[in-house]
Design a protein around this motif. Structure first.
Motif, short mmCIF file in Angstrom:
data_model
loop_
_atom_site.label_atom_id
_atom_site.label_comp_id
_atom_site.label_asym_id
_atom_site.label_seq_id
_atom_site.Cartn_x
_atom_site.Cartn_y
_atom_site.Cartn_z
N ASP A 89 0.82 -1.22 0.00
CA ASP A 89 0.00 0.00 0.00
C ASP A 89 0.86 1.27 0.00
OD1 ASP A 89 -2.17 -1.62 0.01
OD2 ASP A 89 -2.55 -1.48 2.17
N GLY A 90 1.92 1.28 0.82
CA GLY A 90 2.76 2.48 0.91
C GLY A 90 3.43 2.80 -0.40
N ARG A 91 4.08 1.79 -1.01
CA ARG A 91 4.77 2.04 -2.28
C ARG A 91 3.78 2.30 -3.41
NH1 ARG A 91 10.11 -1.83 -2.83
NH2 ARG A 91 11.23 -0.99 -1.01
N LEU A 92 2.59 1.68 -3.34
CA LEU A 92 1.59 1.95 -4.35
C LEU A 92 1.20 3.42 -4.34
CD1 LEU A 92 -0.33 0.97 -6.55
CD2 LEU A 92 -1.97 0.38 -4.76
N ASP A 93 1.00 4.01 -3.14
CA ASP A 93 0.66 5.43 -3.04
C ASP A 93 1.78 6.29 -3.61
OD1 ASP A 93 -1.73 4.77 -1.91
OD2 ASP A 93 -1.07 5.09 0.15
N THR A 94 3.04 5.91 -3.30
CA THR A 94 4.18 6.68 -3.82
C THR A 94 4.23 6.62 -5.35
OG1 THR A 94 5.43 6.23 -1.80
CG2 THR A 94 6.68 6.92 -3.74
N MET A 95 4.02 5.42 -5.90
CA MET A 95 4.05 5.27 -7.36
C MET A 95 2.92 6.07 -8.01
SD MET A 95 6.64 3.48 -8.25
CE MET A 95 6.19 3.12 -9.94
N ILE A 96 1.75 6.09 -7.37
CA ILE A 96 0.63 6.86 -7.93
C ILE A 96 0.96 8.35 -7.94
CG2 ILE A 96 -1.76 7.56 -7.50
CD1 ILE A 96 -2.29 4.71 -6.57
N GLU A 97 1.61 8.85 -6.88
CA GLU A 97 2.01 10.26 -6.84
C GLU A 97 2.99 10.56 -7.98
OE1 GLU A 97 3.62 11.02 -3.03
OE2 GLU A 97 1.72 10.74 -1.94
N ILE A 98 3.95 9.64 -8.21
CA ILE A 98 4.93 9.85 -9.28
C ILE A 98 4.23 9.87 -10.63
CG2 ILE A 98 6.90 8.83 -10.46
CD1 ILE A 98 7.84 7.78 -7.74
N LEU A 99 3.30 8.92 -10.86
CA LEU A 99 2.59 8.87 -12.14
C LEU A 99 1.74 10.12 -12.35
CD1 LEU A 99 1.51 5.12 -12.21
CD2 LEU A 99 3.26 6.20 -13.60
N SER A 100 1.13 10.62 -11.27
CA SER A 100 0.33 11.84 -11.40
C SER A 100 1.21 13.03 -11.79
CB SER A 100 -0.39 12.13 -10.08
OG SER A 100 -1.28 11.07 -9.75
N GLU A 101 2.43 13.08 -11.22
CA GLU A 101 3.35 14.17 -11.56
C GLU A 101 3.85 14.01 -13.01
OE1 GLU A 101 7.11 16.10 -12.23
OE2 GLU A 101 6.96 13.96 -11.83
N VAL A 102 4.11 12.75 -13.44
CA VAL A 102 4.57 12.51 -14.81
C VAL A 102 3.48 12.89 -15.81
CG1 VAL A 102 5.19 10.67 -16.44
CG2 VAL A 102 6.22 10.73 -14.16
N ALA A 103 2.21 12.72 -15.42
CA ALA A 103 1.09 13.02 -16.32
C ALA A 103 1.00 14.50 -16.66
CB ALA A 103 -0.23 12.54 -15.71
N THR A 104 1.71 15.35 -15.93
CA THR A 104 1.73 16.78 -16.28
C THR A 104 2.61 17.04 -17.50
OG1 THR A 104 3.57 17.22 -14.76
CG2 THR A 104 1.32 17.40 -13.88
N ARG A 105 3.48 16.08 -17.86
CA ARG A 105 4.39 16.26 -19.00
C ARG A 105 4.04 15.38 -20.20
NH1 ARG A 105 7.60 15.54 -14.64
NH2 ARG A 105 8.40 13.52 -15.36
#
Length: 876
Positions: free
Chosen positions: A834-850
């Motif tokens: 769960d912890g790493r999944l939340d971190t990966m989702i945050e990274i993907l959300s930030e990548v989606a801005t580019r």
């Protein structure tokens, strides 16, 4: 350069047997959450097929696109944007294959379309049977199917070459300057004269080896020919000695006399063998006669036993069938009675059903009559509303556009301005007192102020006053006249008297337009759908229905049918029918059991009758034979004859054993073979002696010893040349390896920018770690707390996370190069906590801005809270 997938449509592609489309894909994060087996992975495969699989290929991958068991042509359509420009591609496989791409440069088909697509996406032609994602370029790395991210792997050659240009721009000349490249090119050129790119010998090395081998072969050939000549002298002497020995054996007459004696013994042995054959034939005939008579007697006894058995079985079967016949008759009577009851129940049920159907028909008719009456009322109301609607439309159509109103206002303003100019430039006179007899241009003047804009003639009786205004007043008057004409023309075109009238007409038209909306709502209210009349909603449907209605419906004078009572009667009839069917099934079952019991008895009876007839026929046939009357006496006599023939056969065997024809023939054959062998050996030896003499004569004068010495000298020279070439090749190889080692030392600086970009993301997941990349740009290990951990030894979840993050790092570098990039993850992060999944989702959300990111997942709970563009998969 941005790549935005907008729409994906498939038809006849694997599980999508009917047309299917997913639309509404946007920039940023797109999330498709659907359960397993809904076709998410198939959708990604369809994207890859549309962009990277050639339309006319029929390899194993393309064959898998067709739905199982169907012979169709899978078709895919994709709409996408590249750097803001819209593109579409349509591709069809297997049956009538085709491709069409449309973009800013126009439309292309066939090979031109494939070439344009490869150029746009940076891919190359795929010639593999099952699809090679390394040929797909950047999108092959970033469109990640299920399980493809479960291990950290290197990008393909196309991606590595693209990234290399970016890295070389950052690190400058750490890979070697111009001098390094010249040296390396020179070393590689010399290296190519001696070695293949894989380190195999070629060129000068191969030539030197071949020369040495030819020289060694020449030495061996000369030595062999010299040794062969020496052997020829020795073999010639030995062959002459063997020939003399064979000639002495041929001259010996011992075998000739032995063969004559064996031939005389052979005649005696043949006569004894003939007698033995005769005795065997006599013994076989006597034994056959005895066996035939004995078999006839045995068959007669077996037939009598079979007849007795068949008679007993027939009697038992007939007695048992008589017992079953009574039960079978009762079962037939019961089945007939049950069938009559079933027919009666069916008739009763049919009557009840007919009554219910008629009642329901009367009820439907009553409802239809009421619905038609209501429809007529609504139709009359509709006609009145439509008349009001038409009147309102006519009035609303008289609206004057805002532009025309503005023009009128401008004309009024122009008239007012011209009038003001005229008034300002006019000559003003004031008339007071007695004005009788005073005229202006022939017209009587009145008391008051006059504005004169042109020459005026004023008469006072016999006197005349001429007033001339300034010249500017005349032009102002013309301007005013022109403005008045324009205003009049505009008013006449619009059909109004003045600007106020135009505005009043506009207000009335605006009120009529508002009334139109109200009337439309009222028309929709009086034209609802009617299920009883199968009438759809809308005015046209109601008017069509009324136009097709031939005459006014009559009134239903019959009382409303009692549907519940009729339904109850039908249910009672159904119950009676079910009971009657049950009684009939029971009777048929009892009849079937009786028939099943009787059937094997009938079969047994028929079999017994057939066996009795066969046995009786066999007995009559045997007793009718002529030898039957004297069978016992003939059988005894045949036994005596067979015994006598056996004794004679034994005597003949003893006589034949004393003179064995086979042994005598074998001895004669041995003597003949020995004679033939001696003759053949003499011929071969004479031939061999002639051959050796000829060889010695031809080879003896060729100087073979001198040739062998010359070949030895050439071999020595070839070995020395081979040693020199080998030393040169080894030196070049060592120099090349040294240069490669020096280049490898600088590779850490080359890979530094990659590690820096990847660490930006991986540090959020694994703090305080260092990354190590291999030469092919693959993440090889992670260093944490001084411990170097190879990626293959990490957990599956960590490997999957690292694989996704390194791909994102490569995507950032490709964006810098202006390559079309988007990220698609099919069921990602399946092994993440769960912890790493939340971190990966945050990274993907930030990548989606580019870049565009598309998540295809079945895990609703894990991605339910993630903000983004959510889409559903549904048939088109």
């Amino acid at each position: 350069m941005s790549l935005i997938i907008r729409r994906i449509a498939v038809d006849g592609f694997r599980k999508f047997r009917t047309p299917f489309a997913i639309e509404g894909l946007a920039e940023g994060l797109n999330i498709v959450i659907e359960p397993n087996e809904s076709g998410k992975s198939t959708l990604l495969e369809a994207l890859r097929a549309a962009f990277f699989v050639r339309h006319n290929t029929r390899n194993q991958l393309a064959q898998s696109f067709a739905p199982h068991g169907e012979a169709v042509g899978p078709e895919i359509k994709v709409g996408f944007d590249v750097d803001g420009a819209p593109w579409t591609i349509m591709k069809r496989f297997l049956r009538s294959p085709s491709v069409e791409i449309t973009g800013p440069e126009g439309r292309a088909q066939g090979e031109e379309a494939e070439t344009r697509l490869n150029t746009l996406l940076g891919s190359v032609r795929d010639t593999s049977r099952n699809g090679d994602i390394s040929t797909y370029g950047a999108l092959g790395l970033l469109w990640i199917a299920q399980t493809e991210a479960l291990s950290v792997s290197a990008p393909g050659q196309i991606v590595r070459d693209t990234i290399a240009s970016t890295l070389e721009a950052e690190v400058g000349s750490i890979m070697g300057g111009e001098a390094y490249r010249r040296v390396r090119a020179r070393v590689d050129a010399q290296f190519g004269l001696y070695w293949t790119p894989t380190g195999q010998k070629k060129g000068r090395q191969t030539e030197a080896h071949e020369r040495a081998q030819r020289a060694e072969a020449a030495v061996r050939e000369a030595a062999e020919r010299l040794a062969a000549l020496e052997r020829s002298f020795t073999e010639l002497e030995a062959s002459r000695r063997r020939l003399k020995s064979v000639q002495r054996e041929i001259a010996d007459n011992t075998d000739v006399q032995t063969r004559k004696d064996l031939t005389a013994s052979l005649e005696i042995a043949r006569a004894a063998a003939q007698i033995l054959s005769t005795r065997k034939a006599e013994q076989e005939a006597a034994t056959g006669k005895f066996s035939s008579l004995a078999d006839l007697k045995d068959r007669h006894e077996m037939a009598i036993a079979a007849r007795d058995t068949a008679m007993a079985a027939l009697q038992a079967a007939r007695e048992r069938r008589a017992e079953v016949a009574e039960v079978l008759a009762r079962a037939k009577d019961k089945a007939a009675t049950a069938r009559i009851g079933l027919d009666s129940a069916r008739t009763e049920r049919q009557v009840a059903r007919s009554a219910l159907t008629a009642g329901e028909g009367r009820l439907r008719l009553s409802r239809r009559l009421a619905a038609i009456t209501s429809a007529r009322r609504r139709h009359e109301e509709l006609l009145a509303l439509e008349k009001q609607h038409r009147d309102a439309e006519v009035l609303a159509a008289t609206a004057i556009s805002a532009k025309s109103i503005t023009v009128l206002e401008e004309h009024d303003r122009a008239v007012a301005e011209a009038q003001a100019i005229v008034n300002a430039g006019a000559t003003r006179i004031t008339v007071s007192g007695q004005v009788e007899g005073i005229t202006l241009d022939g017209q009587p003047m009145s008391i008051g102020e006059w504005a004169l804009t042109r020459t005026a003639h004023i008469r006072f009786g016999a006197a005349e006053l001429i007033v001339t205004p300034p010249a500017a007043a005349a032009s102002a008057e013309e301007t005013l006249a022109s403005a008045l004409r324009k205003r009049k023309t505009a008013l006449e075109e619009l059909g109004v008297e003045d600007l106020a009238a135009a505005r009043t007409r506009n207000e009335a038209a605006r009120d009529a337009a508002a009334e139109l909306r109200t009337l439309k709502a009222r028309i929709a209210a009086v034209t609802p759908a009617d299920d009883v009349l199968a009438l759809t909603a809308g005015a046209e449907a109601l008017k069509l229905f009324m136009s097709e209605l031939e005459e006014a419906p009559g009134q239903d004078d019959n009382a409303s049918p009692d549907i519940p009572k009729l339904t109850e009667a039908l249910e009672t009839a159904d119950s009676n029918l079910a009971r009657a069917e049950g009684v009939l099934d029971s009777a048929i079952g009892a009849l079937r059991r009786a028939e099943e019991e009787d059937a094997p008895l009938a079969t047994t009876e028929a079999g017994a009758v057939s066996d009795l007839a066969n046995a009786t026929s066999m007995i009559k046939t045997i007793e009718a034979r002529p030898e039957w009357a004297t069978l016992d006496a003939d059988l005894t006599k045949a036994g005596e004859i067979a015994a006598e023939a056996a004794v004679k056969l034994e005597d003949a065997k003893r006589d034949a054993t004393a003179h064995d024809v086979t042994a005598i023939n074998r001895k004669i054959e041995v003597i003949d073979a020995r004679v033939r062998t001696s003759a053949e050996a003499r011929t071969k030896l004479e031939t061999e002696i002639a051959r050796l003499e000829g060889t010695i004569e031809s080879e003896g004068g060729l100087g073979l010893a001198d040739r062998a010495a010359a070949a030895g000298e050439e071999a020595e020279a070839a070995r020395a040349a081979l040693q020199r070439v080998t030393e040169d090749a080894d030196t070049l190889k060592l120099l090349r390896d040294t240069l490669e080692a020096a280049r490898n030392e600088t590779s850490a600086k080359f890979l530094g920018p990659i590690a820096k970009r990847a660490k930006r993301y991986i540090a959020q997941l694994l703090p305080d770690c260092e990354l190590t990349f291999s030469e092919d740009l693959a993440l090889s290990s992670v260093v944490r707390a001084g411990v170097d951990e190879h990626c293959a030894s990490l957990s599956r979840g960590t490997q999957e996370q690292l694989a996704v993050l390194t791909r994102i790092a490569f995507a950032d570098m490709l964006i810098e190069q202006g390559k079309p990039v988007s990220l698609i993850l099919d069921d990602p992060l399946a092994y993440s906590d769960d912890g790493r999944l939340d971190t990966m989702i945050e990274i993907l959300s930030e990548v989606a801005t580019r870049m565009q990111v598309i998540l295809l997942t079945c895990r609703d709970r894990a991605f339910r809270h993630v903000p983004g563009n959510r889409l559903m998969m549904a048939p088109s």
